[in-house]
Each structure stands twice: as structure tokens, then as C-alpha cells.
Scaffold this active site. Structure first.
Site, PDB file in Angstrom:
ATOM      1  N   TYR A  76     -12.667  15.318  -0.693  1.00 42.96           N
ATOM      2  CA  TYR A  76     -11.029  15.076  -0.680  1.00 42.96           C
ATOM      3  C   TYR A  76     -10.416  16.368  -0.391  1.00 42.96           C
ATOM      4  O   TYR A  76      -9.485  16.393   0.429  1.00 42.96           O
ATOM      5  CB  TYR A  76     -10.710  14.490  -1.723  1.00 42.96           C
ATOM      6  CG  TYR A  76      -9.257  14.007  -1.935  1.00 42.96           C
ATOM      7  CD1 TYR A  76      -8.699  12.908  -1.030  1.00 42.96           C
ATOM      8  CD2 TYR A  76      -8.073  14.684  -2.475  1.00 42.96           C
ATOM      9  CE1 TYR A  76      -7.285  12.559  -0.980  1.00 42.96           C
ATOM     10  CE2 TYR A  76      -6.681  14.167  -2.583  1.00 42.96           C
ATOM     11  CZ  TYR A  76      -6.493  13.513  -1.806  1.00 42.96           C
ATOM     12  OH  TYR A  76      -4.935  12.887  -1.695  1.00 42.96           O
ATOM     13  N   SER A 109       1.421   0.208   1.854  1.00 42.42           N
ATOM     14  CA  SER A 109       1.517   0.215   0.515  1.00 42.42           C
ATOM     15  C   SER A 109       1.946   1.651   0.193  1.00 42.42           C
ATOM     16  O   SER A 109       2.086   2.546   1.068  1.00 42.42           O
ATOM     17  CB  SER A 109       0.504  -0.070  -0.377  1.00 42.42           C
ATOM     18  OG  SER A 109      -0.595   0.660  -0.060  1.00 42.42           O
TER      19      SER A 109
END
Length: 279
Positions: A164, A13
Site C-alpha cells: 500500500y 462509495s
């Protein structure tokens, strides 16, 4: 890109799918790496339809599972003698502290360690290419990142941004250290910031968390096709065939922060990563 073989992780995706589709359209043989066979089959059918190319193959690999990565690399090497380009694109964002199968904080484990192991295992195939390229998808979030050498898996005071940003800084430090080790070879390593791209990266597939935010923000962000342009540039552009160890945004080399240029941290991360993945 005709007759070139390119592997793209996280290809089911978003930017991974867009990158795979465009590379196939340009004539490359594209190896799409997906964690889910079901989603992977849907993605490769879509990529073939959009690109008009059947020169694509699906391989299953979970970047959060070191055993799965080893199986993926072994399967590739049993079929192909050369790899021209490796695009380390797969990534996750985790709201809560989660662990991979082998006990690593998920964002560092998948975004960095999984790709570190995969790259090392496939390096001999990249070395056999006329001009091998390693392309690591990082993020501008690295600027607020820090390598927590005393707590890399963030057992203390975890938060999503901290995890992150550390993983995206790790992508850059890995790239820079890899480039040093590749001096004198025909392989380059570069990384990139794709821009603010709307993908389903932060959407929890089980709870749907983040889906509404994804929908609301979509009109203000780049499409996956737009976001894939820097990765495509690093994978294909002839003028950067000898450029290595750089960080790109919008097809241009960017100046990094001091932390992203800290080669002591890069060496520490390399040594730590080798131990964690058993190399």
C-alpha cells in the site's frame, strides 16, 4: 463549477461518492466511474438524490484491467471533447498478494498503474479545457513507502503495508513527474492526503474481513464528506489554478519526504509504467 466536466474514479462509495455528490451540487457535470454497474447505479441514484442534480453519468471501468480502462477512455472521448477535472480517487488495500488481470500486484496495479493509463489516455481532453486539473488521491502512508525497482510487483516478502505504501508513494511521484511534463500547458497535476477517513477500502466483499474493524474505528475517523474536502479544493479552488506538482493536506501544501521528492525515482517509475501499460 457550472459547465465544467469532472470525472471521479471509485465513485460508488466513500470519498468518491461524497466528492461526486458535492461537485454535482456545485453545478458540475459529473462522470462517475465505477467497476460494478450494479453498485454504480445505486450510487448515482443516491448522488442525484443528495445533490439535487441530474447532471451526472455513470461509466463502467475496472482500474485493475488495462483493456477496461481503454474502453472507458474511448467511451468518454466518443461523447465529450473536453475534460476539465480528472479525480483519480479509486483505491484498494489487499491483505494478501493478489494480481490484476495483467499480472501486476493489485495495490500498485490499481492505485497507480490504472490511473496512470487513464490519465495518459484522457490527457488530450484535459489539454482542451480552459484550465485542466489532475487530482490524485494519495495517503500519508507514502512516508513509509519505497519504490522497489528490483521487485515492483513484490514477489518477495509481500505484506499489506509494504504494498500500500509503495502505491501511495507512486501516486506522488507520478504527480510530480506529470507536473514537469505539463509545464507550459494549461493543465495542472496535484495530489493529496485526505486524512484518516473511514471507508470500506479494506473490507473484503467476499469474506467480510475488516468489517468489524471498520465498525469499531468509525467513530474516531473522518467521514467521507470530511475526507473529500481536499480533493474538492484541488478540483475547484481558483487560487491554485497555476499550482502544480504539490502534495496537499487540509488544503495546504505539505513538505514531502526525500523519497517523494526523488525525481530519479519519478522518472524510473514513469518509464516503467509506460512499458507496463503498453504506451
Amino acid at each position: 463549477m457550472r459547465d465544467k466536466i469532472v470525472m471521479v474514479t471509485g465513485a460508488n462509495s466513500g470519498m468518491g461518492l461524497a466528492t461526486s455528490t458535492e461537485l454535482a451540487r456545485r453545478g458540475a457535470r459529473v462522470i462517475m466511474v465505477c467497476r460494478s454497474e450494479e453498485r454504480g447505479k445505486i450510487a448515482i441514484e443516491e448522488a442525484m438524490r443528495q445533490s439535487g442534480s441530474q447532471n451526472m453519468e455513470l461509466l463502467i471501468g475496472d482500474l485493475g484491467d488495462l483493456d477496461s480502462i481503454r474502453r472507458l477512455a474511448a467511451e468518454y472521448k466518443s461523447r465529450y471533447q473536453v475534460l476539465d477535472v480528472l479525480i483519480n480517487n479509486a483505491g484498494v488495500v489487499s491483505l494478501k498478494r493478489k494480481l490484476t488481470k495483467h499480472g501486476f500486484e493489485m495495490q500498485l496495479g490499481i492505485n497507480h498503474l490504472g490511473h496512470f493509463l487513464l490519465t495518459k489516455l484522457l490527457l488530450d481532453r484535459l489539454m482542451l479545457a480552459d484550465q485542466g486539473r489532475i487530482v490524485n488521491v494519495s495517503s500519508g502512508a507514502y512516508k513509509v513507502g519505497k519504490i522497489h525497482v528490483n521487485d515492483p510487483t513484490l514477489k518477495k516478502r509481500y505484506n499489506i503495508a509494504k504494498g500500500y505504501a509503495q502505491s501511495k508513494l507512486a501516486n506522488i511521484l507520478f504527480t510530480k513527474q506529470m507536473a514537469v511534463k505539463l509545464i507550459g500547458t494549461r493543465v495542472t497535476a496535484n495530489c493529496l492526503h485526505p486524512g484518516a477517513v473511514v471507508t470500506n477500502l479494506g473490507v473484503d466483499r467476499n469474506t467480510g474481513f475488516g468489517k468489524r474493524v471498520y465498525t469499531l474505528l468509525r467513530p474516531f475517523f473522518l467521514s467521507p464528506e470530511q475526507g473529500s474536502q481536499s480533493a474538492l479544493y484541488l478540483a475547484t479552488a481558483p487560487e491554485i489554478s497555476e499550482v502544480s506538482g504539490e502534495y496537499f493536506y487540509r488544503q495546504k501544501i505539505q513538505t514531502l519526504t526525500p523519497r517523494a521528492n526523488n525525481m530519479e525515482d519519478a522518472q524510473w517509475l514513469w518509464d516503467w509504467s509506460e512499458k507496463q501499460v503498453g504506451l
